[in-house]
Structures are given as C-alpha cells and as structure tokens.
Design a protein around this motif. Structure first.
Motif, PDB file in Angstrom:
ATOM      1  N   VAL A 182      34.648  51.047  35.745  1.00 47.46           N
ATOM      2  CA  VAL A 182      35.200  49.829  35.140  1.00 47.46           C
ATOM      3  C   VAL A 182      35.652  48.894  36.260  1.00 47.46           C
ATOM      4  CG1 VAL A 182      37.004  48.878  33.652  1.00 47.46           C
ATOM      5  CG2 VAL A 182      35.948  51.079  33.084  1.00 47.46           C
ATOM      6  N   THR A 183      35.093  47.700  36.279  1.00 47.02           N
ATOM      7  CA  THR A 183      35.434  46.730  37.312  1.00 47.02           C
ATOM      8  C   THR A 183      36.664  45.928  36.895  1.00 47.02           C
ATOM      9  OG1 THR A 183      33.122  46.502  37.946  1.00 47.02           O
ATOM     10  CG2 THR A 183      34.609  44.742  38.644  1.00 47.02           C
ATOM     11  N   VAL A 184      37.656  45.903  37.760  1.00 41.47           N
ATOM     12  CA  VAL A 184      38.886  45.149  37.491  1.00 41.47           C
ATOM     13  C   VAL A 184      38.715  43.730  38.008  1.00 41.47           C
ATOM     14  CG1 VAL A 184      41.365  44.996  37.934  1.00 41.47           C
ATOM     15  CG2 VAL A 184      40.296  47.238  37.599  1.00 41.47           C
ATOM     16  N   LEU A 185      38.676  42.779  37.085  1.00 37.63           N
ATOM     17  CA  LEU A 185      38.546  41.374  37.465  1.00 37.63           C
ATOM     18  C   LEU A 185      39.898  40.772  37.824  1.00 37.63           C
ATOM     19  CD1 LEU A 185      36.084  40.210  34.650  1.00 37.63           C
ATOM     20  CD2 LEU A 185      35.519  40.874  36.996  1.00 37.63           C
ATOM     21  N   SER A 186      40.912  41.227  37.118  1.00 39.56           N
ATOM     22  CA  SER A 186      42.265  40.716  37.361  1.00 39.56           C
ATOM     23  C   SER A 186      43.268  41.748  36.881  1.00 39.56           C
ATOM     24  CB  SER A 186      42.461  39.388  36.605  1.00 39.56           C
ATOM     25  OG  SER A 186      43.798  38.962  36.707  1.00 39.56           O
ATOM     26  N   LEU A 187      44.258  42.022  37.718  1.00 40.61           N
ATOM     27  CA  LEU A 187      45.327  42.923  37.319  1.00 40.61           C
ATOM     28  C   LEU A 187      46.632  42.317  37.787  1.00 40.61           C
ATOM     29  CD1 LEU A 187      46.381  45.491  36.090  1.00 40.61           C
ATOM     30  CD2 LEU A 187      45.820  46.719  38.181  1.00 40.61           C
ATOM     31  N   GLU A 188      47.343  41.725  36.842  1.00 35.61           N
ATOM     32  CA  GLU A 188      48.612  41.090  37.125  1.00 35.61           C
ATOM     33  C   GLU A 188      49.688  41.859  36.383  1.00 35.61           C
ATOM     34  OE1 GLU A 188      46.719  36.608  37.014  1.00 35.61           O
ATOM     35  OE2 GLU A 188      47.343  37.578  35.165  1.00 35.61           O
ATOM     36  N   LEU A 189      50.906  41.397  36.501  1.00 34.31           N
ATOM     37  CA  LEU A 189      51.988  42.058  35.786  1.00 34.31           C
ATOM     38  C   LEU A 189      51.747  41.978  34.287  1.00 34.31           C
ATOM     39  CD1 LEU A 189      55.069  40.832  37.826  1.00 34.31           C
ATOM     40  CD2 LEU A 189      53.722  42.900  38.120  1.00 34.31           C
ATOM     41  N   GLY A 190      51.510  43.116  33.671  1.00 34.50           N
ATOM     42  CA  GLY A 190      51.357  43.160  32.226  1.00 34.50           C
ATOM     43  C   GLY A 190      49.983  42.837  31.688  1.00 34.50           C
ATOM     44  N   ARG A 191      49.098  42.308  32.511  1.00 37.04           N
ATOM     45  CA  ARG A 191      47.802  41.851  32.000  1.00 37.04           C
ATOM     46  C   ARG A 191      46.655  42.417  32.846  1.00 37.04           C
ATOM     47  NH1 ARG A 191      44.427  37.575  33.361  1.00 37.04           N
ATOM     48  NH2 ARG A 191      43.089  36.802  31.678  1.00 37.04           N
ATOM     49  N   LEU A 192      45.668  42.974  32.165  1.00 37.14           N
ATOM     50  CA  LEU A 192      44.509  43.579  32.824  1.00 37.14           C
ATOM     51  C   LEU A 192      43.232  42.970  32.252  1.00 37.14           C
ATOM     52  CD1 LEU A 192      43.132  45.876  34.519  1.00 37.14           C
ATOM     53  CD2 LEU A 192      43.419  47.340  32.513  1.00 37.14           C
ATOM     54  N   LEU A 193      42.366  42.513  33.129  1.00 31.44           N
ATOM     55  CA  LEU A 193      41.077  41.961  32.704  1.00 31.44           C
ATOM     56  C   LEU A 193      39.976  42.758  33.398  1.00 31.44           C
ATOM     57  CD1 LEU A 193      39.977  39.555  30.968  1.00 31.44           C
ATOM     58  CD2 LEU A 193      39.741  38.280  33.111  1.00 31.44           C
ATOM     59  N   VAL A 194      39.096  43.357  32.599  1.00 25.64           N
ATOM     60  CA  VAL A 194      38.070  44.236  33.164  1.00 25.64           C
ATOM     61  C   VAL A 194      36.695  43.901  32.597  1.00 25.64           C
ATOM     62  CG1 VAL A 194      39.717  46.137  33.404  1.00 25.64           C
ATOM     63  CG2 VAL A 194      38.297  46.003  31.354  1.00 25.64           C
ATOM     64  N   GLU A 195      35.675  44.431  33.253  1.00 26.20           N
ATOM     65  CA  GLU A 195      34.329  44.386  32.697  1.00 26.20           C
ATOM     66  C   GLU A 195      33.577  45.643  33.117  1.00 26.20           C
ATOM     67  OE1 GLU A 195      32.116  41.032  34.060  1.00 26.20           O
ATOM     68  OE2 GLU A 195      31.969  41.733  36.127  1.00 26.20           O
ATOM     69  N   ALA A 196      32.646  46.047  32.282  1.00 26.29           N
ATOM     70  CA  ALA A 196      31.803  47.208  32.560  1.00 26.29           C
ATOM     71  C   ALA A 196      30.497  46.981  31.811  1.00 26.29           C
ATOM     72  CB  ALA A 196      32.480  48.499  32.122  1.00 26.29           C
ATOM     73  N   PRO A 197      29.558  46.261  32.426  1.00 30.99           N
ATOM     74  CA  PRO A 197      28.331  45.849  31.735  1.00 30.99           C
ATOM     75  C   PRO A 197      27.521  46.981  31.107  1.00 30.99           C
ATOM     76  CG  PRO A 197      28.565  44.736  33.854  1.00 30.99           C
ATOM     77  CD  PRO A 197      29.628  45.788  33.811  1.00 30.99           C
ATOM     78  N   LYS A 198      27.703  48.196  31.601  1.00 25.92           N
ATOM     79  CA  LYS A 198      26.914  49.311  31.066  1.00 25.92           C
ATOM     80  C   LYS A 198      27.686  50.155  30.052  1.00 25.92           C
ATOM     81  CE  LYS A 198      24.046  49.673  35.231  1.00 25.92           C
ATOM     82  NZ  LYS A 198      23.605  50.544  36.343  1.00 25.92           N
ATOM     83  N   LYS A 199      28.904  49.741  29.742  1.00 29.10           N
ATOM     84  CA  LYS A 199      29.720  50.522  28.818  1.00 29.10           C
ATOM     85  C   LYS A 199      29.926  49.783  27.498  1.00 29.10           C
ATOM     86  CE  LYS A 199      32.465  53.087  32.240  1.00 29.10           C
ATOM     87  NZ  LYS A 199      32.010  54.435  31.841  1.00 29.10           N
ATOM     88  N   THR A 200      30.161  50.552  26.440  1.00 27.44           N
ATOM     89  CA  THR A 200      30.516  49.957  25.157  1.00 27.44           C
ATOM     90  C   THR A 200      31.999  49.605  25.170  1.00 27.44           C
ATOM     91  OG1 THR A 200      31.136  52.063  24.157  1.00 27.44           O
ATOM     92  CG2 THR A 200      28.806  51.415  23.996  1.00 27.44           C
TER      93      THR A 200
END
Length: 202
Positions: free
Chosen positions: A39-57
């Motif tokens: 899982v690629t972490v695009l942004s990880l700030e206090l309280g907020r996580l934004l991720v992407e994983a093109p091959k995962k559901t």
C-alpha cells in the motif's frame, strides 16, 4: 463482473481518518509497514491517511490499513461525528506548531469556519465524545507546549506567556498550576520533567 464495489480494483486514492493520531511519533512506522503490504502512502498527516494500491481491491486496502493501525494501537474512524472530533483536535494542535500563537479569530470561529459547522454543534459533539470541553482541551494542549518551552531553557516565563498569547504571566501561572498541580518555577526546578504526548491528552 461482481456487483460489490469492495471487490473492484481501486484506481484512485483512498482516505482514512484515524482515531487519536494527533502525535507524529508513529507516522514513520505506519508508513513503512503499509508499504511492506503493498500500500503506497500518498499522505500521512496527523489524523489523516491517504493511500493507493492500484492492484488491490477496496476491501484489501481497508484490511491492510486496519491491520497496521491495530498493530500500532490505532483505529480507523468509522463515524462522521468521530471524524469531526479528530479534525477538531488536529486543527487545535496545528495552531501550536508555529509560535507566537496569535489566532486572528476566536477558537470557536476558527473551528466553525474550517469545518463548516455551527460551533454549538461542534462543542456538544466534542464534549459528548471526549468527556471534556473544547476550551479545556485547548488549555491542556497549551500547557504541554509551555512545558516544552520551559525545558528548552531559552525563554523567560514572560516570553512563554507572550508566545502562547496569554494576557499576562500571572494568567499563565494560574492556568499552569491548575492543570499541572505545581508552579512553573517548581516544574522548572524539578528533575522529573513529565510531559504527555498529544494523543494522551483528554
């Protein structure tokens, strides 16, 4: 093609809000552990996580994120009300990251404008969720910052009062003693400089 959206491969980023992640000490570990699970972490700030994983559901992403967060004693915020509380905490903590603290508007107006909600609604929500008021929570945050500044030994008590926007050093002294149970002088002179992480403050 399955009808369930959760089985469709995710093509865009997925956002999570995390309960009580208002301290930066675990961010690096979480980022590393997620990447090990694909899982690629695009942004990880206090309280907020934004991720992407093109091959995962979507389900697989949620499962990976949940596993890593649980392993680090965090959990995903499921309800909108809880998400708003976490966002309020983060907004207040962010105010203390750059000093001197001179909030141009009242805290109530700041939260209402940032979250596009009536302050009375936010206040009731915070109190019900955290068993304390927004005002008392922010005071505790400020006092933790005062402890940090005392330990740095770079500022007088008057300087600290100015940096945290207290009307006077007496006001700061009274508030510090109410929260900590000792005077700032006693705290400065003690060898036991106990401080709380922001996620431990309620």
């Amino acid at each position: 093609m399955p009808n369930s959206n959760t089985s469709i491969i995710m093509k865009g980023p997925k956002e999570f809000w995390i309960k009580n992640m208002v301290c930066s000490r675990c961010l690096k570990v979480i980022k590393q552990e997620l990447q090990e699970l694909g899982v690629t972490v695009l942004s990880l700030e206090l309280g907020r996580l934004l991720v992407e994983a093109p091959k995962k559901t979507s389900n697989e992403i949620v499962e990976a994120v949940t596993t890593v967060l649980h392993a680090n004693d965090f959990e995903i915020v499921q309800k909108e009300e809880e998400m708003l509380v976490e966002r309020m905490k983060v907004i207040l903590i962010e105010q203390l990251q750059e000093l001197p603290l001179h909030i141009k508007v009242k805290t109530s107006e700041l939260l209402a404008s940032r979250l596009h909600k009536d302050y009375k609604t936010l206040s009731r929500l915070f109190s019900a969720n955290q068993q304390t008021t927004i005002e008392k929570y922010f005071i505790k945050l400020k006092i933790e910052k005062v402890k940090e500044l005392i330990q740095l030994k770079q500022h007088s008590f008057s300087d600290i009062g100015y940096l945290l926007d207290y009307s006077s050093v007496n006001h700061l002294s009274r508030q510090f003693k109410e929260v900590v149970g000792m005077s700032m002088t006693d705290y400065k002179n003690t060898g036991n400089w106990k401080r709380n992480f922001y996620d431990e403050i309620i």
